[in-house]
Design a protein around this motif. Structure first.
Motif, PDB file in Angstrom:
ATOM      1  N   ARG A  92       0.812  -1.210   0.000  1.00  0.00           N
ATOM      2  CA  ARG A  92       0.000   0.000   0.000  1.00  0.00           C
ATOM      3  C   ARG A  92       0.849   1.266   0.000  1.00  0.00           C
ATOM      4  O   ARG A  92       0.443   2.292  -0.538  1.00  0.00           O
ATOM      5  N   ALA A  96       0.369   4.352  -2.467  1.00  0.00           N
ATOM      6  CA  ALA A  96       0.183   5.710  -1.959  1.00  0.00           C
ATOM      7  C   ALA A  96       1.233   6.658  -2.536  1.00  0.00           C
ATOM      8  O   ALA A  96       0.913   7.788  -2.937  1.00  0.00           O
ATOM      9  N   VAL A 125      -4.900  11.080  -2.385  1.00  0.00           N
ATOM     10  CA  VAL A 125      -4.370   9.746  -2.114  1.00  0.00           C
ATOM     11  C   VAL A 125      -5.353   8.955  -1.263  1.00  0.00           C
ATOM     12  O   VAL A 125      -5.636   7.781  -1.530  1.00  0.00           O
ATOM     13  N   LEU A 129      -7.320   5.457  -2.516  1.00  0.00           N
ATOM     14  CA  LEU A 129      -7.230   4.181  -1.807  1.00  0.00           C
ATOM     15  C   LEU A 129      -8.575   3.786  -1.202  1.00  0.00           C
ATOM     16  O   LEU A 129      -8.876   2.593  -1.076  1.00  0.00           O
TER      17      LEU A 129
END
Length: 332
Positions: A92, A96, A125, A129
């Motif tokens: 992740r 990011a 961001v 996500l």
């Protein structure tokens, strides 16, 4: 107007066809996601990203007007990043970081200023996500994307930002074509390629639309338009933090998982959460158009908070249940 209708109709039809055509080759490449022991080929994200870029880029709607060209290019980069995640399961932090670089390239610093512009990068961001996180139930990410994209298109139309309004309309239409295959039981999935690119373009389009407005009210409008994705992300992070689990680890805990435990069907959950997203989007659009006061934005925030706190009590994981037993007051 006719160009916009033609672009949206073209995007809807092409996405529906391309997602179906790519199902077999994508399955052979093992680019699939398992849902309830079913392998769902992730051809939807590729179709949405490719069709949106092609339709807007070929000039059916002014792709270069109002920063839409830059958003399209940056969204394509994020789509490639998401495709890499679908293939290799990236961390992740990598997702990011890549999203932040793409966002930093298209934030309108001249209108926002450097400080608010950097905040916009962080927010973009988070939204990107969060949309990726919504892609865990049939039809949910696509429905949220359609509703939110149309809301952003309406906000852009209010300010006569035709390029961004056209881009959002084409994206909403492409996601609608994808939903023809993604309604429960899903035959194709969106994957990180589609969910991240859609969330990214929506987030940065909102930043462009609200650039030059007050920071406080803009934050309220941005939250209202993305309330569903934001509430889902907050709920997951809160539950994992308090449950002693890493925030980046996947698993149950999303809004849809908890509503499923309460007995709702998958289509029912998608419709319910879609209506919730629509409610927030309507308030955000009306607030942007100055048809309602900023107080209405607080109602959206309050409603989202109530939903998060209420569904947080629904156990979906053994660790959640253990945490609640430890934190619950002892009865005499």
């Amino acid at each position: 107007m006719l160009y916009g209708i033609a672009a949206a109709a073209t995007a809807l039809v092409l996405t529906a066809l391309l997602a179906a055509v790519l199902r077999i080759p994508v399955r052979r490449l093992r680019l699939v996601e398992r849902r309830r022991q079913r392998e769902v080929p992730l051809s939807g994200g590729v179709a949405v990203a490719a069709v949106t870029g092609t339709v807007v880029g070929t000039g059916l709607w002014g792709a270069d007007a109002g920063g839409a060209g830059g958003l399209l290019a940056a969204g394509g980069a994020v789509a490639l990043l998401g495709l890499a995640d679908d293939v290799w399961r990236l961390r992740r932090r990598v997702l990011a970081a890549g999203t932040a670089v793409a966002a930093a390239c298209v934030v309108p610093y001249g209108e926002t200023g450097v400080g608010p512009g950097l905040l916009a990068v962080v927010w973009a961001v988070g939204v990107t996500l969060a949309f990726r996180g919504l892609d865990h139930a049939d039809g949910l990410a696509g429905t949220a994307g359609v509703v939110t994209a149309f809301g952003v298109a309406a906000c852009a139309a209010v300010d006569v930002m035709d390029g961004i309004a056209g881009l959002m309309s084409v994206l909403a239409a492409a996601l609608t074509g994808f939903l023809l295959h993604n309604w429960h039981p899903a035959r194709v999935g969106l994957g990180s390629c589609g969910s991240m690119s859609a969330g990214f373009v929506i987030a940065l389009a909102l930043v462009h639309v609200r650039a030059g407005f007050g920071l406080g009210e803009s934050a309220g409008v941005l939250f209202a338009l993305t309330a569903l994705a934001s509430a889902d992300a907050v709920l997951v992070l809160l539950a994992r933090r308090l449950g002693g689990r890493p925030a980046g680890r996947g698993g149950p805990g999303h809004l849809a998982h908890r509503l499923r435990r309460l007995g709702l069907t998958v289509p029912g959950i998608t419709l319910l959460l879609g209506l919730a997203a629509l409610s927030g989007v309507l308030v955000g659009v009306l607030a942007h158009a100055e048809r309602v006061g900023s107080g209405a934005l607080w109602w959206v925030a309050g409603g989202a908070l109530v939903v998060v706190l209420a569904l947080f009590r629904v156990p979906v994981h053994a660790a959640d249940a253990r945490y609640r037993r430890r934190s619950a007051p002892h009865c005499v």
